[in-house]
Design a protein around this motif. Sequence first.
Motif, mmCIF file in Angstrom:
data_model
loop_
_atom_site.group_PDB
_atom_site.id
_atom_site.type_symbol
_atom_site.label_atom_id
_atom_site.label_comp_id
_atom_site.label_asym_id
_atom_site.label_seq_id
_atom_site.Cartn_x
_atom_site.Cartn_y
_atom_site.Cartn_z
ATOM 1 N N ILE A 135 19.092 2.501 -46.788
ATOM 2 C CA ILE A 135 18.263 3.166 -45.771
ATOM 3 C C ILE A 135 17.202 2.237 -45.179
ATOM 4 C CG2 ILE A 135 18.694 5.454 -46.716
ATOM 5 C CD1 ILE A 135 15.314 4.005 -47.260
ATOM 6 N N GLY A 136 17.134 1.005 -45.655
ATOM 7 C CA GLY A 136 16.173 0.064 -45.117
ATOM 8 C C GLY A 136 16.478 -1.343 -45.567
ATOM 9 N N MET A 137 15.930 -2.314 -44.831
ATOM 10 C CA MET A 137 16.130 -3.710 -45.197
ATOM 11 C C MET A 137 15.128 -4.594 -44.468
ATOM 12 S SD MET A 137 19.239 -5.126 -42.853
ATOM 13 C CE MET A 137 18.427 -6.672 -42.541
ATOM 14 N N VAL A 138 14.958 -5.777 -45.011
ATOM 15 C CA VAL A 138 14.221 -6.845 -44.355
ATOM 16 C C VAL A 138 14.825 -8.151 -44.846
ATOM 17 C CG1 VAL A 138 12.407 -7.018 -46.127
ATOM 18 C CG2 VAL A 138 11.938 -7.763 -43.790
ATOM 19 N N PRO A 185 28.706 -2.886 -43.104
ATOM 20 C CA PRO A 185 28.659 -1.574 -42.445
ATOM 21 C C PRO A 185 27.297 -0.880 -42.557
ATOM 22 C CG PRO A 185 30.674 -1.790 -43.727
ATOM 23 C CD PRO A 185 29.801 -2.966 -44.071
ATOM 24 N N TYR A 186 26.610 -1.077 -43.677
ATOM 25 C CA TYR A 186 25.286 -0.480 -43.836
ATOM 26 C C TYR A 186 24.268 -1.150 -42.916
ATOM 27 C CZ TYR A 186 26.994 1.944 -48.010
ATOM 28 O OH TYR A 186 27.686 2.745 -48.875
ATOM 29 N N VAL A 187 24.357 -2.466 -42.802
ATOM 30 C CA VAL A 187 23.448 -3.195 -41.921
ATOM 31 C C VAL A 187 23.700 -2.773 -40.474
ATOM 32 C CG1 VAL A 187 22.720 -5.479 -41.113
ATOM 33 C CG2 VAL A 187 23.326 -5.138 -43.520
ATOM 34 N N GLU A 188 24.959 -2.681 -40.103
ATOM 35 C CA GLU A 188 25.303 -2.254 -38.747
ATOM 36 C C GLU A 188 24.747 -0.856 -38.464
ATOM 37 O OE1 GLU A 188 29.140 -1.843 -35.744
ATOM 38 O OE2 GLU A 188 29.500 -2.055 -37.904
ATOM 39 N N ALA A 189 24.851 0.039 -39.423
ATOM 40 C CA ALA A 189 24.327 1.402 -39.244
ATOM 41 C C ALA A 189 22.813 1.386 -39.035
ATOM 42 C CB ALA A 189 24.694 2.274 -40.443
ATOM 43 N N LEU A 190 22.110 0.543 -39.775
ATOM 44 C CA LEU A 190 20.659 0.422 -39.592
ATOM 45 C C LEU A 190 20.332 -0.121 -38.205
ATOM 46 C CD1 LEU A 190 19.580 -1.014 -43.064
ATOM 47 C CD2 LEU A 190 18.856 1.165 -42.094
ATOM 48 N N PHE A 239 26.958 -9.018 -39.468
ATOM 49 C CA PHE A 239 26.003 -8.159 -40.165
ATOM 50 C C PHE A 239 25.847 -8.521 -41.641
ATOM 51 C CE2 PHE A 239 27.314 -5.432 -36.542
ATOM 52 C CZ PHE A 239 26.077 -5.355 -35.921
ATOM 53 N N SER A 240 26.791 -9.260 -42.196
ATOM 54 C CA SER A 240 26.605 -9.781 -43.553
ATOM 55 C C SER A 240 26.308 -11.280 -43.527
ATOM 56 C CB SER A 240 27.819 -9.480 -44.435
ATOM 57 O OG SER A 240 28.980 -10.057 -43.895
ATOM 58 N N LEU A 241 26.825 -11.997 -42.537
ATOM 59 C CA LEU A 241 26.592 -13.437 -42.450
ATOM 60 C C LEU A 241 25.124 -13.780 -42.207
ATOM 61 C CD1 LEU A 241 29.701 -14.596 -40.373
ATOM 62 C CD2 LEU A 241 29.311 -14.836 -42.842
ATOM 63 N N ILE A 258 9.437 -12.953 -40.786
ATOM 64 C CA ILE A 258 10.089 -11.690 -41.118
ATOM 65 C C ILE A 258 11.103 -11.377 -40.026
ATOM 66 C CG2 ILE A 258 9.762 -9.199 -41.321
ATOM 67 C CD1 ILE A 258 7.094 -9.801 -42.691
ATOM 68 N N MET A 259 12.325 -11.135 -40.441
ATOM 69 C CA MET A 259 13.421 -10.834 -39.521
ATOM 70 C C MET A 259 13.979 -9.455 -39.856
ATOM 71 S SD MET A 259 13.557 -13.766 -37.917
ATOM 72 C CE MET A 259 15.022 -13.539 -36.956
ATOM 73 N N ASP A 260 14.347 -8.730 -38.853
ATOM 74 C CA ASP A 260 15.135 -7.506 -39.025
ATOM 75 C C ASP A 260 14.546 -6.511 -40.020
ATOM 76 O OD1 ASP A 260 16.965 -8.734 -37.271
ATOM 77 O OD2 ASP A 260 18.080 -9.606 -38.930
ATOM 78 N N LEU A 261 13.279 -6.249 -39.941
ATOM 79 C CA LEU A 261 12.679 -5.193 -40.753
ATOM 80 C C LEU A 261 13.057 -3.865 -40.108
ATOM 81 C CD1 LEU A 261 10.779 -4.030 -42.918
ATOM 82 C CD2 LEU A 261 8.889 -4.466 -41.351
ATOM 83 N N VAL A 262 13.799 -3.048 -40.842
ATOM 84 C CA VAL A 262 14.282 -1.786 -40.275
ATOM 85 C C VAL A 262 14.415 -0.742 -41.377
ATOM 86 C CG1 VAL A 262 16.717 -2.495 -40.442
ATOM 87 C CG2 VAL A 262 16.059 -0.747 -38.795
ATOM 88 N N VAL A 263 14.040 0.484 -41.032
ATOM 89 C CA VAL A 263 14.182 1.634 -41.921
ATOM 90 C C VAL A 263 14.834 2.745 -41.100
ATOM 91 C CG1 VAL A 263 12.942 3.369 -43.287
ATOM 92 C CG2 VAL A 263 12.151 0.993 -43.285
ATOM 93 N N LEU A 264 15.817 3.421 -41.677
ATOM 94 C CA LEU A 264 16.449 4.529 -40.958
ATOM 95 C C LEU A 264 15.388 5.500 -40.452
ATOM 96 C CD1 LEU A 264 19.617 5.611 -43.011
ATOM 97 C CD2 LEU A 264 19.556 4.630 -40.713
ATOM 98 N N SER A 265 15.586 6.004 -39.254
ATOM 99 C CA SER A 265 14.570 6.842 -38.612
ATOM 100 C C SER A 265 14.176 8.042 -39.463
ATOM 101 C CB SER A 265 15.043 7.280 -37.223
ATOM 102 O OG SER A 265 16.305 7.887 -37.286
ATOM 103 N N GLU A 266 15.113 8.646 -40.169
ATOM 104 C CA GLU A 266 14.788 9.825 -40.971
ATOM 105 C C GLU A 266 13.934 9.498 -42.204
ATOM 106 O OE1 GLU A 266 18.854 10.714 -43.315
ATOM 107 O OE2 GLU A 266 19.070 9.926 -41.266
ATOM 108 N N TYR A 267 13.800 8.208 -42.535
ATOM 109 C CA TYR A 267 13.011 7.786 -43.689
ATOM 110 C C TYR A 267 11.692 7.128 -43.293
ATOM 111 C CZ TYR A 267 17.013 8.634 -46.760
ATOM 112 O OH TYR A 267 18.032 9.218 -47.465
ATOM 113 N N ARG A 268 11.434 6.988 -42.014
ATOM 114 C CA ARG A 268 10.210 6.320 -41.560
ATOM 115 C C ARG A 268 8.979 7.176 -41.848
ATOM 116 N NH1 ARG A 268 12.912 4.506 -35.953
ATOM 117 N NH2 ARG A 268 14.426 3.095 -36.909
ATOM 118 N N GLY A 269 7.848 6.505 -41.967
ATOM 119 C CA GLY A 269 6.591 7.197 -42.234
ATOM 120 C C GLY A 269 6.346 7.463 -43.707
ATOM 121 N N ARG A 270 7.147 6.872 -44.582
ATOM 122 C CA ARG A 270 7.004 7.080 -46.028
ATOM 123 C C ARG A 270 6.482 5.842 -46.752
ATOM 124 N NH1 ARG A 270 12.615 10.240 -47.651
ATOM 125 N NH2 ARG A 270 12.636 11.660 -45.880
#
Length: 151
Positions: free
Chosen positions: A63-66, A20-25, A43-45, A78-90
């Motif tokens: 809030i983030g993963m890679v 669920p966390y991966v899906e949210a990201l 999303f977990s497989l 590198i696959m699926d590097l993502v950070v929640l939008s509200e945490y980007r730029g940090r």
Amino acid sequence: MYQYFNGLVIREGTEGVPAPYVEALFEDAGWARNTPTWQKEKFSLIFMNSAWAFTVWDNEKMIGMVRVISDKIMAANIMDLVVLSEYRGRGIGKKLVQLCIEKLPHGDWFAHTSANNFKFYETCGFEVKNLTKNGTCAYYGYIQARKEGHR
């Protein structure tokens, strides 16, 4: 492995990453929406055959993963590097890329991404190899190894 980064916790590992966390990201990044229930397990497989993964946590919230696909010897992607939008730029994304490269510092790293991410990867030491709408960014570890006298 756990480490702390600007008040956040970074966990290393490919097991037990909650779907669920991966899906949210992915939804926040615009990569997924309205995923049918029967597909949610993906999303977990996706971590099962990944060489490495790092997740970033703000208390109980991921809030983030890679994740990385690699032969663990010469090359990695590198696959699926993502950070929640509200945490980007940090600096979170850059820290995740740094942790990835540390796993295979003299290997060749690639990230296939859209043009709006080219500058980000350049700040991480990658070269942009294709200036079309989507392209590949590359970090050549063997060049770094030569500079350090290892090859």
